[in-house]
Design an enzyme around this catalytic site. Structure first.
Site, PDB file in Angstrom:
ATOM      1  N   HIS A  17       0.839  -1.213   0.000  1.00 37.88           N
ATOM      2  CA  HIS A  17       0.000   0.000   0.000  1.00 37.88           C
ATOM      3  C   HIS A  17       0.872   1.261   0.000  1.00 37.88           C
ATOM      4  O   HIS A  17       0.622   2.207  -0.744  1.00 37.88           O
ATOM      5  CB  HIS A  17      -0.891   0.043   1.253  1.00 37.88           C
ATOM      6  CG  HIS A  17      -1.916  -1.047   1.343  1.00 37.88           C
ATOM      7  ND1 HIS A  17      -2.057  -1.837   2.454  1.00 37.88           N
ATOM      8  CD2 HIS A  17      -2.869  -1.465   0.476  1.00 37.88           C
ATOM      9  CE1 HIS A  17      -3.049  -2.692   2.268  1.00 37.88           C
ATOM     10  NE2 HIS A  17      -3.553  -2.495   1.082  1.00 37.88           N
ATOM     11  N   LYS A  41     -18.503  -7.108   8.277  1.00 41.05           N
ATOM     12  CA  LYS A  41     -17.175  -7.713   8.111  1.00 41.05           C
ATOM     13  C   LYS A  41     -16.402  -7.708   9.424  1.00 41.05           C
ATOM     14  O   LYS A  41     -16.462  -6.759  10.186  1.00 41.05           O
ATOM     15  CB  LYS A  41     -16.396  -6.920   7.045  1.00 41.05           C
ATOM     16  CG  LYS A  41     -15.590  -7.801   6.102  1.00 41.05           C
ATOM     17  CD  LYS A  41     -15.029  -6.994   4.949  1.00 41.05           C
ATOM     18  CE  LYS A  41     -13.618  -7.465   4.609  1.00 41.05           C
ATOM     19  NZ  LYS A  41     -13.005  -6.676   3.538  1.00 41.05           N
TER      20      LYS A  41
END
Ligand code: ADP
Length: 145
Positions: A17, A41
């Site tokens: 990232h 989630k």
């Protein structure tokens, strides 16, 4: 003002990232690293931990902002007046996944996606691999900032 949103779960943020954000920096005036939240989630790191990890990785960089959002990524881009969505591509599977989403975002919301191909030394890194190592008490320090 050229502004991009770099959306993801960042559970946790990895060197992959960081590489994408650093390489995208010359393209934009501001990059908002946006943590997407989904109540359904389960995450390994809490939202506060993930936000703190990202802020630490880019501390002192005034072009980078960190935000949290819920719902459609394209709607968040509109809200933040970001014309661009930044994503990283590691392999053909990433491309296949991203293609229709990018086409829909462009057609429906006029948000243009910009893709950066991962550096070869990072293309094997994923947050899910880091989570697997963490779950089994392994050392994942070489994969994260
Ligand atoms: P998501 O759940 O949206 O895939 P991630 O946090 O896993 O969220 O990833 C966010 C973005 O970063 C995605 O575009 C993903 O392809 C990219 N990315 C993740 N790991 C890497 C890597 N090692 N190299 C390049 N890009 C990456």
């Amino acid at each position: 003002m050229k502004r991009a949103v770099f959306p993801g779960s960042f559970d946790p943020i990895t060197l992959g990232h960081v590489d994408i954000v650093e390489r995208a920096m010359p393209l934009f005036d501001e990059i908002i690293i946006a943590i997407g939240t989904n109540a359904a989630k389960k995450y390994m790191w809490s939202l506060e931990e993930r936000k703190a990890q990202i802020e630490k990785a880019f501390s002192g960089n005034s072009k980078i902002k960190v935000a949290v959002y819920e719902g459609l990524t394209a709607a968040f881009c509109k809200k933040m007046k970001a014309q661009f969505l930044l994503r990283g591509l590691r392999n053909p599977a990433d491309f296949t996944y991203e293609q229709t989403i990018a086409q829909a975002n462009q057609k429906v919301n006029g948000v243009e996606s910009v893709f950066i191909i991962s550096s070869p030394e990072y293309s094997f890194i994923s947050s899910s691999i880091v989570r697997d190592i963490a779950r089994n008490d392994g050392d994942f320090s070489s994969l994260v900032p």
